[in-house]
Design a protein around this motif. Structure first.
Motif, PDB file in Angstrom:
ATOM      1  N   GLU A  40       1.232  -0.852   0.078  1.00  0.00           N
ATOM      2  CA  GLU A  40       0.126   0.145  -0.297  1.00  0.00           C
ATOM      3  C   GLU A  40       0.715   1.580  -0.506  1.00  0.00           C
ATOM      4  OE1 GLU A  40      -3.339   2.134   2.666  1.00  0.00           O
ATOM      5  OE2 GLU A  40      -2.935   0.453   2.800  1.00  0.00           O
ATOM      6  N   GLY A  41       0.621   1.727  -1.126  1.00  0.00           N
ATOM      7  CA  GLY A  41       0.762   3.323  -0.987  1.00  0.00           C
ATOM      8  C   GLY A  41       2.447   3.098  -1.810  1.00  0.00           C
ATOM      9  N   SER A  42       2.980   1.949  -2.672  1.00  0.00           N
ATOM     10  CA  SER A  42       4.115   2.893  -2.586  1.00  0.00           C
ATOM     11  C   SER A  42       4.229   2.219  -4.511  1.00  0.00           C
ATOM     12  CB  SER A  42       4.360   0.665  -3.394  1.00  0.00           C
ATOM     13  OG  SER A  42       3.744  -0.533  -3.699  1.00  0.00           O
ATOM     14  N   PHE A  43       5.490   2.959  -5.607  1.00  0.00           N
ATOM     15  CA  PHE A  43       5.287   3.484  -6.672  1.00  0.00           C
ATOM     16  C   PHE A  43       6.004   2.115  -7.329  1.00  0.00           C
ATOM     17  CE2 PHE A  43       3.961   6.926  -9.972  1.00  0.00           C
ATOM     18  CZ  PHE A  43       4.618   5.909 -10.856  1.00  0.00           C
ATOM     19  N   VAL A  44       5.203   1.144  -7.807  1.00  0.00           N
ATOM     20  CA  VAL A  44       5.961   0.203  -7.971  1.00  0.00           C
ATOM     21  C   VAL A  44       5.787  -0.302  -9.833  1.00  0.00           C
ATOM     22  CG1 VAL A  44       5.945  -2.125  -8.176  1.00  0.00           C
ATOM     23  CG2 VAL A  44       5.145  -1.704  -6.396  1.00  0.00           C
ATOM     24  N   VAL A  45       7.426  -0.207 -10.633  1.00  0.00           N
ATOM     25  CA  VAL A  45       7.677   0.301 -11.548  1.00  0.00           C
ATOM     26  C   VAL A  45       8.334  -1.261 -12.595  1.00  0.00           C
ATOM     27  CG1 VAL A  45       8.378   1.225 -14.047  1.00  0.00           C
ATOM     28  CG2 VAL A  45       8.086   2.284 -12.083  1.00  0.00           C
ATOM     29  N   ILE A  46       7.241  -1.860 -13.279  1.00  0.00           N
ATOM     30  CA  ILE A  46       7.134  -2.889 -14.001  1.00  0.00           C
ATOM     31  C   ILE A  46       8.304  -2.741 -15.179  1.00  0.00           C
ATOM     32  CG2 ILE A  46       6.706  -5.062 -14.893  1.00  0.00           C
ATOM     33  CD1 ILE A  46       3.573  -5.051 -12.743  1.00  0.00           C
ATOM     34  N   THR A  47       9.405  -3.368 -15.626  1.00  0.00           N
ATOM     35  CA  THR A  47      10.358  -2.961 -15.859  1.00  0.00           C
ATOM     36  C   THR A  47      10.443  -4.600 -17.471  1.00  0.00           C
ATOM     37  OG1 THR A  47      11.766  -1.862 -17.961  1.00  0.00           O
ATOM     38  CG2 THR A  47      12.194  -3.159 -15.471  1.00  0.00           C
TER      39      THR A  47
ATOM     40  N   ALA B  32       9.759   5.011  -9.682  1.00  0.00           N
ATOM     41  CA  ALA B  32       9.798   3.692  -8.272  1.00  0.00           C
ATOM     42  C   ALA B  32      10.578   4.004  -7.402  1.00  0.00           C
ATOM     43  CB  ALA B  32      10.493   2.006  -9.685  1.00  0.00           C
ATOM     44  N   THR B  33       9.763   3.293  -6.849  1.00  0.00           N
ATOM     45  CA  THR B  33       9.971   3.190  -5.259  1.00  0.00           C
ATOM     46  C   THR B  33      10.512   1.543  -4.890  1.00  0.00           C
ATOM     47  OG1 THR B  33       7.241   2.590  -4.079  1.00  0.00           O
ATOM     48  CG2 THR B  33       8.377   4.844  -4.360  1.00  0.00           C
ATOM     49  N   ARG B  34      10.212   0.697  -5.944  1.00  0.00           N
ATOM     50  CA  ARG B  34      10.344  -0.779  -5.816  1.00  0.00           C
ATOM     51  C   ARG B  34       9.667  -0.458  -7.794  1.00  0.00           C
ATOM     52  NH1 ARG B  34       6.561  -4.766  -4.311  1.00  0.00           N
ATOM     53  NH2 ARG B  34       7.141  -7.229  -5.202  1.00  0.00           N
ATOM     54  N   LEU B  35      11.156  -1.389  -7.932  1.00  0.00           N
ATOM     55  CA  LEU B  35      11.427  -1.874 -10.072  1.00  0.00           C
ATOM     56  C   LEU B  35      11.036  -3.294 -10.019  1.00  0.00           C
ATOM     57  CD1 LEU B  35      13.787  -0.399 -12.254  1.00  0.00           C
ATOM     58  CD2 LEU B  35      13.525  -3.201 -12.020  1.00  0.00           C
ATOM     59  N   ILE B  36      10.854  -4.172 -10.223  1.00  0.00           N
ATOM     60  CA  ILE B  36      10.011  -5.187 -10.727  1.00  0.00           C
ATOM     61  C   ILE B  36      10.341  -5.618 -12.203  1.00  0.00           C
ATOM     62  CG2 ILE B  36       8.505  -7.121 -11.542  1.00  0.00           C
ATOM     63  CD1 ILE B  36       8.980  -6.556  -8.262  1.00  0.00           C
ATOM     64  N   ARG B  37      11.487  -6.204 -12.439  1.00  0.00           N
ATOM     65  CA  ARG B  37      12.055  -7.085 -13.965  1.00  0.00           C
ATOM     66  C   ARG B  37      11.601  -7.753 -14.439  1.00  0.00           C
ATOM     67  NH1 ARG B  37      17.493  -7.402 -16.850  1.00  0.00           N
ATOM     68  NH2 ARG B  37      18.380  -7.043 -14.474  1.00  0.00           N
ATOM     69  N   LEU B  38      10.735  -7.745 -15.250  1.00  0.00           N
ATOM     70  CA  LEU B  38      10.353  -9.412 -16.140  1.00  0.00           C
ATOM     71  C   LEU B  38      11.171 -10.156 -17.007  1.00  0.00           C
ATOM     72  CD1 LEU B  38       6.540  -8.560 -16.521  1.00  0.00           C
ATOM     73  CD2 LEU B  38       7.349  -9.893 -14.618  1.00  0.00           C
ATOM     74  N   GLY B  39      11.809 -11.505 -16.935  1.00  0.00           N
ATOM     75  CA  GLY B  39      12.099 -11.600 -18.175  1.00  0.00           C
ATOM     76  C   GLY B  39      12.245 -13.604 -18.283  1.00  0.00           C
ATOM     77  N   GLY B  40      12.751 -14.042 -19.410  1.00  0.00           N
ATOM     78  CA  GLY B  40      13.145 -14.904 -19.614  1.00  0.00           C
ATOM     79  C   GLY B  40      11.519 -15.753 -20.997  1.00  0.00           C
TER      80      GLY B  40
ATOM     81  N   GLN C 185      13.886  -9.616 -11.033  1.00  0.00           N
ATOM     82  CA  GLN C 185      14.518  -8.962 -10.148  1.00  0.00           C
ATOM     83  C   GLN C 185      13.614  -7.798 -10.182  1.00  0.00           C
ATOM     84  OE1 GLN C 185      16.622  -5.552 -12.474  1.00  0.00           O
ATOM     85  NE2 GLN C 185      17.928  -4.986 -10.462  1.00  0.00           N
ATOM     86  N   ASP C 186      13.877  -7.532  -8.454  1.00  0.00           N
ATOM     87  CA  ASP C 186      13.000  -6.615  -7.380  1.00  0.00           C
ATOM     88  C   ASP C 186      13.804  -6.261  -6.582  1.00  0.00           C
ATOM     89  OD1 ASP C 186      10.770  -6.313  -5.862  1.00  0.00           O
ATOM     90  OD2 ASP C 186      10.067  -8.343  -5.674  1.00  0.00           O
ATOM     91  N   THR C 187      13.738  -4.620  -7.394  1.00  0.00           N
ATOM     92  CA  THR C 187      14.720  -4.111  -6.283  1.00  0.00           C
ATOM     93  C   THR C 187      14.324  -3.042  -5.545  1.00  0.00           C
ATOM     94  OG1 THR C 187      16.314  -4.714  -7.711  1.00  0.00           O
ATOM     95  CG2 THR C 187      16.380  -2.837  -6.539  1.00  0.00           C
ATOM     96  N   ALA C 188      14.689  -2.850  -4.143  1.00  0.00           N
ATOM     97  CA  ALA C 188      13.649  -0.492  -3.850  1.00  0.00           C
ATOM     98  C   ALA C 188      15.050  -0.365  -4.586  1.00  0.00           C
ATOM     99  CB  ALA C 188      13.368  -0.791  -2.150  1.00  0.00           C
ATOM    100  N   ILE C 189      14.029   1.016  -5.703  1.00  0.00           N
ATOM    101  CA  ILE C 189      14.693   2.556  -6.054  1.00  0.00           C
ATOM    102  C   ILE C 189      15.039   3.213  -4.387  1.00  0.00           C
ATOM    103  CG2 ILE C 189      14.964   3.894  -7.012  1.00  0.00           C
ATOM    104  CD1 ILE C 189      14.966   1.180  -8.743  1.00  0.00           C
ATOM    105  N   GLU C 190      16.295   3.591  -3.698  1.00  0.00           N
ATOM    106  CA  GLU C 190      16.307   4.414  -2.626  1.00  0.00           C
ATOM    107  C   GLU C 190      17.368   5.970  -3.381  1.00  0.00           C
ATOM    108  OE1 GLU C 190      19.258   2.062  -0.261  1.00  0.00           O
ATOM    109  OE2 GLU C 190      17.339   0.639   0.425  1.00  0.00           O
ATOM    110  N   LEU C 191      15.901   6.672  -3.538  1.00  0.00           N
ATOM    111  CA  LEU C 191      16.159   7.599  -3.758  1.00  0.00           C
ATOM    112  C   LEU C 191      15.573   8.805  -3.176  1.00  0.00           C
ATOM    113  CD1 LEU C 191      17.206   7.478  -8.150  1.00  0.00           C
ATOM    114  CD2 LEU C 191      18.803   8.270  -5.958  1.00  0.00           C
ATOM    115  N   SER C 192      15.697   9.985  -2.909  1.00  0.00           N
ATOM    116  CA  SER C 192      14.960  10.599  -2.086  1.00  0.00           C
ATOM    117  C   SER C 192      14.350  11.520  -3.427  1.00  0.00           C
ATOM    118  CB  SER C 192      15.864  12.127  -1.761  1.00  0.00           C
ATOM    119  OG  SER C 192      16.263  13.065  -2.584  1.00  0.00           O
ATOM    120  N   ALA C 193      13.063  12.608  -3.101  1.00  0.00           N
ATOM    121  CA  ALA C 193      12.759  13.451  -4.436  1.00  0.00           C
ATOM    122  C   ALA C 193      13.306  14.402  -4.866  1.00  0.00           C
ATOM    123  CB  ALA C 193      11.082  14.078  -3.128  1.00  0.00           C
ATOM    124  N   ASP C 194      13.762  14.789  -4.285  1.00  0.00           N
ATOM    125  CA  ASP C 194      15.452  15.840  -5.198  1.00  0.00           C
ATOM    126  C   ASP C 194      15.710  14.954  -5.994  1.00  0.00           C
ATOM    127  OD1 ASP C 194      14.076  17.973  -3.704  1.00  0.00           O
ATOM    128  OD2 ASP C 194      15.827  17.925  -2.567  1.00  0.00           O
TER     129      ASP C 194
END
Length: 241
Positions: free
Chosen positions: A36-43, A198-206, A213-222
Motif C-alpha cells: 500500500e502506498g508504493s510506486f511499483v514499476v514493471i519493466t 519507482a520506489t520498487r522496481l520489478i523486472r520481467l525476463g525469460g 529482479q525485485d529491487t527497492a529504489i532508494e532515491l530521495s524526491a529531489d
C-alpha cells in the motif's frame, strides 16, 4: 494481506495459436505483492508480458490461471493507458468530469482543482483535437487522479513523447503522487523512467516471462528530479546488462 494493497498471482498466461503462429505461454510463476502506498514499476523487454500483467491486475484479462486479490473490498481503481483515450466530442473538463459520479457533490470543484494542478485550467473548455499530445496526456493524468483512486494502474502513459514533454509529465506525476498518495503499478520499457519514478522496481525476463529482479529504489524526491543522479543509479542497477 497485511500492508499489501494488491497481490497478483499468475500461474500461467497463454496466448492462443493464431494462423501460423503456435500457442505461446507469456507469463509463468509470477507472484507479485504490491504494498500500500508504493510506486511499483514493471519493466522488461518489449513483448515480455508487462502490459498483459497490468491488464490482469485491472481485471481486463481474465483468461489466465491465477488470482488477483485486493486487501480493500471494492478498491477504487484508475487506469491510464498508452493513448489518452479522450472522447473527441467532449471538452477537457467534460472528459474528466465523466469519470465521477453524476451526483458527486463537489465534482465540478474537483475537476477545476485537478486541471489547475496539471496546468490545464485555460484548456478546460477546449476539445481534445485542439491539444498537443503532451496536453492530452496531462488531461488523461488529471482524469486518473480526480477519482482519488486506491490503486492507479499506468501502461506506458508517456510513450512517444519528446524527452522534455515526457520529463515534465514524470515530474508532474511525482508531485501528484506525493500530494495524493495512492498505490501505483506502472509499466514501462524505459529504464531511466523506471528509476526516476519507482520506489520498487520489478523486472520481467525469460520465456515465458517471470520476475527476475525485485529491487527497492532508494532515491530521495529531489534526487529523482536530478537526471544525472537518476542515470548514475540506473547504470549501477543494470551494470550487468
Amino acid at each position: 494481506m497485511d500492508s499489501n494493497a494488491l497481490r497478483v498471482t499468475v500461474e500461467e498466461k497463454t496466448f492462443p495459436a493464431v494462423e501460423d503462429r503456435p500457442e505461446q505461454v507469456v507469463l509463468s510463476a509470477v507472484d507479485l505483492n504490491v504494498e500500500e502506498g508504493s510506486f511499483v514499476v514493471i519493466t522488461g523487454p518489449s513483448g515480455c508480458g508487462k502490459s498483459t500483467l497490468l491488464n490482469i491486475a485491472a481485471g481486463l484479462d481474465e483468461d489466465y490461471r491465477g488470482q488477483v486479490a485486493f486487501s480493500q473490498a471494492n478498491a477504487k481503481l484508475s487506469f491510464m493507458f498508452q493513448t489518452p483515450r479522450l472522447l473527441p466530442w467532449r471538452t477537457v473538463a467534460q472528459n474528466i468530469r465523466l469519470v465521477l459520479d453524476d451526483d458527486c457533490p463537489d465534482g465540478d470543484k474537483r475537476v477545476a482543482a485537478i486541471l489547475d494542478r496539471v496546468g490545464l485550467s485555460e484548456a478546460a473548455t477546449a476539445y481534445p483535437e485542439r491539444l498537443s499530445l503532451g496536453m492530452q496526456r496531462r488531461a488523461a493524468l488529471a482524469r486518473a487522479f480526480v477519482v482519488e483512486p486506491d490503486i492507479l494502474l499506468m501502461d506506458e502513459p508517456f510513450v512517444s513523447l519528446d524527452d522534455p514533454s515526457a520529463d515534465s509529465l514524470r515530474t508532474l506525476l511525482i508531485e501528484l503522487w506525493a500530494s495524493k498518495p495512492t498505490t501505483v503499478l506502472f509499466v514501462t520499457h524505459d529504464r531511466t523512467e523506471a528509476v526516476m519514478l519507482a520506489t520498487r522496481l520489478i523486472r520481467l525476463g525469460g520465456k515465458p516471462a517471470a520476475i527476475v529482479q525485485d529491487t527497492a529504489i532508494e532515491l530521495s524526491a529531489d534526487e529523482r528530479l536530478d537526471r544525472e543522479k537518476v542515470l548514475a543509479y540506473r547504470m549501477r542497477l543494470f551494470d550487468n546488462d
